[in-house]
Enzyme design. Structure first.
Site, PDB file in Angstrom:
ATOM      1  NE  ARG A   1      -7.655  25.724  64.290  1.00 11.22           N
ATOM      2  CZ  ARG A   1      -6.440  25.498  63.781  1.00 11.22           C
ATOM      3  NH1 ARG A   1      -5.431  26.287  64.103  1.00 11.22           N
ATOM      4  NH2 ARG A   1      -6.257  24.507  62.944  1.00 11.22           N
TER       5      ARG A   1
ATOM      6  NE  ARG B   1     -13.876  22.308  61.454  1.00  6.87           N
ATOM      7  CZ  ARG B   1     -12.722  22.297  60.772  1.00  6.87           C
ATOM      8  NH1 ARG B   1     -12.665  21.815  59.563  1.00  6.87           N
ATOM      9  NH2 ARG B   1     -11.660  22.762  61.320  1.00  6.87           N
TER      10      ARG B   1
ATOM     11  CE  LYS C   1      -9.229  17.945  60.009  1.00 12.97           C
ATOM     12  NZ  LYS C   1      -8.445  18.384  61.182  1.00 12.97           N
TER      13      LYS C   1
ATOM     14  NE  ARG D   1      -4.295  26.992  59.028  1.00 10.57           N
ATOM     15  CZ  ARG D   1      -5.058  25.900  59.046  1.00 10.57           C
ATOM     16  NH1 ARG D   1      -4.807  24.911  58.195  1.00 10.57           N
ATOM     17  NH2 ARG D   1      -6.049  25.795  59.893  1.00 10.57           N
TER      18      ARG D   1
ATOM     19  NE  ARG E   1      -0.936  23.869  60.239  1.00  5.23           N
ATOM     20  CZ  ARG E   1      -2.239  23.572  60.312  1.00  5.23           C
ATOM     21  NH1 ARG E   1      -2.694  22.468  59.761  1.00  5.23           N
ATOM     22  NH2 ARG E   1      -3.051  24.368  60.951  1.00  5.23           N
TER      23      ARG E   1
HETATM   24  P1  AP5 Z   1      -2.127  18.840  59.212  1.00  5.63           P
HETATM   25  O1  AP5 Z   1      -2.149  17.717  58.238  1.00  5.63           O
HETATM   26  O2  AP5 Z   1      -1.956  20.222  58.696  1.00  5.63           O
HETATM   27  O3  AP5 Z   1      -3.376  18.739  60.210  1.00  5.63           O
HETATM   28  P2  AP5 Z   1      -4.916  18.997  59.947  1.00  5.63           P
HETATM   29  O4  AP5 Z   1      -5.667  17.939  60.679  1.00  5.63           O
HETATM   30  O5  AP5 Z   1      -5.210  19.157  58.496  1.00  5.63           O
HETATM   31  O6  AP5 Z   1      -5.055  20.364  60.714  1.00  5.63           O
HETATM   32  P3  AP5 Z   1      -5.833  21.695  60.364  1.00  5.63           P
HETATM   33  O7  AP5 Z   1      -5.328  22.728  61.337  1.00  5.63           O
HETATM   34  O8  AP5 Z   1      -5.715  22.080  58.917  1.00  5.63           O
HETATM   35  O9  AP5 Z   1      -7.269  21.304  60.670  1.00  5.63           O
HETATM   36  P4  AP5 Z   1      -8.412  22.181  61.095  1.00  5.63           P
HETATM   37  O10 AP5 Z   1      -9.491  21.215  60.978  1.00  5.63           O
HETATM   38  O11 AP5 Z   1      -8.304  22.855  62.395  1.00  5.63           O
HETATM   39  O12 AP5 Z   1      -8.317  23.432  60.071  1.00  5.63           O
HETATM   40  P5  AP5 Z   1      -9.107  23.767  58.743  1.00  5.63           P
HETATM   41  O13 AP5 Z   1      -8.142  24.340  57.792  1.00  5.63           O
HETATM   42  O14 AP5 Z   1      -9.952  22.629  58.320  1.00  5.63           O
HETATM   43  O15 AP5 Z   1      -0.946  18.518  60.282  1.00  5.63           O
HETATM   44  C1  AP5 Z   1      -0.635  19.419  61.326  1.00  5.63           C
HETATM   45  C2  AP5 Z   1       0.893  19.426  61.575  1.00  5.63           C
HETATM   46  O16 AP5 Z   1       1.280  18.146  62.103  1.00  5.63           O
HETATM   47  C3  AP5 Z   1       1.725  19.609  60.287  1.00  5.63           C
HETATM   48  O17 AP5 Z   1       2.842  20.378  60.580  1.00  5.63           O
HETATM   49  C4  AP5 Z   1       2.134  18.182  59.884  1.00  5.63           C
HETATM   50  O18 AP5 Z   1       3.368  18.157  59.188  1.00  5.63           O
HETATM   51  C5  AP5 Z   1       2.228  17.497  61.241  1.00  5.63           C
HETATM   52  N1  AP5 Z   1       1.843  16.087  61.198  1.00  5.63           N
HETATM   53  C6  AP5 Z   1       0.850  15.514  60.438  1.00  5.63           C
HETATM   54  N2  AP5 Z   1       0.775  14.193  60.696  1.00  5.63           N
HETATM   55  C7  AP5 Z   1       1.722  13.935  61.646  1.00  5.63           C
HETATM   56  C8  AP5 Z   1       2.122  12.739  62.327  1.00  5.63           C
HETATM   57  N3  AP5 Z   1       1.539  11.560  62.075  1.00  5.63           N
HETATM   58  N4  AP5 Z   1       3.113  12.830  63.233  1.00  5.63           N
HETATM   59  C9  AP5 Z   1       3.738  14.042  63.496  1.00  5.63           C
HETATM   60  N5  AP5 Z   1       3.397  15.198  62.877  1.00  5.63           N
HETATM   61  C10 AP5 Z   1       2.408  15.139  61.963  1.00  5.63           C
HETATM   62  O19 AP5 Z   1     -10.120  24.895  59.261  1.00  5.63           O
HETATM   63  C11 AP5 Z   1      -9.675  26.203  59.588  1.00  5.63           C
HETATM   64  C12 AP5 Z   1     -10.882  27.058  59.975  1.00  5.63           C
HETATM   65  O20 AP5 Z   1     -11.781  27.176  58.844  1.00  5.63           O
HETATM   66  C13 AP5 Z   1     -11.755  26.515  61.106  1.00  5.63           C
HETATM   67  O21 AP5 Z   1     -11.241  26.851  62.387  1.00  5.63           O
HETATM   68  C14 AP5 Z   1     -13.096  27.199  60.804  1.00  5.63           C
HETATM   69  O22 AP5 Z   1     -13.083  28.543  61.212  1.00  5.63           O
HETATM   70  C15 AP5 Z   1     -13.137  27.158  59.285  1.00  5.63           C
HETATM   71  N6  AP5 Z   1     -13.785  25.938  58.780  1.00  5.63           N
HETATM   72  C16 AP5 Z   1     -13.206  24.962  58.015  1.00  5.63           C
HETATM   73  N7  AP5 Z   1     -14.079  23.984  57.742  1.00  5.63           N
HETATM   74  C17 AP5 Z   1     -15.250  24.325  58.337  1.00  5.63           C
HETATM   75  C18 AP5 Z   1     -16.511  23.693  58.440  1.00  5.63           C
HETATM   76  N8  AP5 Z   1     -16.764  22.508  57.849  1.00  5.63           N
HETATM   77  N9  AP5 Z   1     -17.487  24.333  59.136  1.00  5.63           N
HETATM   78  C19 AP5 Z   1     -17.265  25.521  59.703  1.00  5.63           C
HETATM   79  N10 AP5 Z   1     -16.086  26.167  59.667  1.00  5.63           N
HETATM   80  C20 AP5 Z   1     -15.068  25.573  58.988  1.00  5.63           C
END
Ligand code: AP5
Length: 216
Positions: free
Chosen positions: A172, A90, A15, A161, A129
């Site tokens: 997660r 979410r 994402k 991270r 990552r």
């Molecule tokens: P990346 O693009 O970083 O993936 P992502 O989907 O953004 O993953 P996140 O871990 O950031 O998502 P998340 O939803 O768990 O975390 P968030 O920060 O929102 O890609 C991942 C890796 O794969 C990278 O190394 C990239 O290079 C590689 N890659 C990408 N595309 C690829 C491909 N096509 N092929 C191969 N490799 C690829 O949330 C963190 C925490 O915050 C949550 O756990 C929660 O505690 C809190 N939080 C955030 N939002 C909310 C909400 N709305 N409600 C409640 N709590 C929340």
């Protein structure tokens, strides 16, 4: 009218990677709820302190706190033309709140691309990552930086991270399946969902996403 897009998908689906590319192409503000929480954590704000425990355990931060934070961000003038939301909503309660707040601003969600990646690929993606402080994302195998440990885009140091540890990632993914996956039906029923194959290489995923956005 302002245009709002919502990217959904499991942790590590890509994402953040795609949001950076798409937001730049369409000159949209990229709003990542995870980045907003991490920024608050870094600055040790009350919100950051509150979110910390939930994030470390891989749980969702409570809806009311998250909704308030995103509402404040969307209300800023730079979102007058819309935004690309990454990681919010979410839960169905967050999705309802988003619909209400956008209606107040005379807008609505245009499209919800779901970046679909099976659970078996997610742990490898997250354990390899590396991210910089500006949120540029790399992967040691799938998208390596030119110089290990340094961001290609702004030259800053890359870090891993805290919540990318295996046990936290497993939680997660469980939390996603139980609390976020219901959004697939939620937005499917509203004819806003489009499934994108997130297992393809990054460029191919971008192409599929751009084509879906061009259609609306
Ligand atoms: P990346 O693009 O970083 O993936 P992502 O989907 O953004 O993953 P996140 O871990 O950031 O998502 P998340 O939803 O768990 O975390 P968030 O920060 O929102 O890609 C991942 C890796 O794969 C990278 O190394 C990239 O290079 C590689 N890659 C990408 N595309 C690829 C491909 N096509 N092929 C191969 N490799 C690829 O949330 C963190 C925490 O915050 C949550 O756990 C929660 O505690 C809190 N939080 C955030 N939002 C909310 C909400 N709305 N409600 C409640 N709590 C929340």
């Amino acid at each position: 009218m302002a245009k709002f897009y919502v990217l959904i998908g499991p942790p590590g689906a890509g994402k953040g990677t795609q949001a950076k590319i798409i937001a730049e192409k369409y000159n949209l503000v990229h709003i990542s709820s995870g980045d907003l929480f991490r920024e608050n954590l870094k600055n040790q704000t009350e919100l950051g302190k509150l979110a910390q425990g939930f994030m470390t355990r891989g749980e969702l931060v409570p809806d009311d706190v998250t909704i308030g934070m995103v509402r404040e961000r969307i209300s800023r003038p730079d979102c007058k033309n819309g935004a690309l939301l990454d990681g919010f909503p979410r839960t169905p309660a967050q999705a309802d709140a988003l619909a209400v707040m956008l209606k107040e601003f005379g807008s609505k969600v245009e499209l919800v691309p779901l970046i679909d990646v099976p659970a078996k690929d997610l742990i490898e993606r997250l354990s390899g990552r590396w991210t910089c402080k500006e949120g540029h994302v790399f992967h040691e195998k799938f998208n390596p930086p030119q110089k290990a440990g340094i961001c290609d885009i702004d030259g800053s140091e890359l870090y891993q991270r805290e919540d990318d540890k295996k046990a936290t990632v497993e939680n997660r993914i469980k939390v996603y399946t139980e609390q976020t996956a219901p959004l697939i039906e939620y937005y499917g029923n509203r004819k806003l969902l489009v499934k994108i194959d997130g297992t393809k290489p990054i460029d191919a995923v971008t192409k599929e996403l751009l084509s879906a956005i061009e259609k609306v």
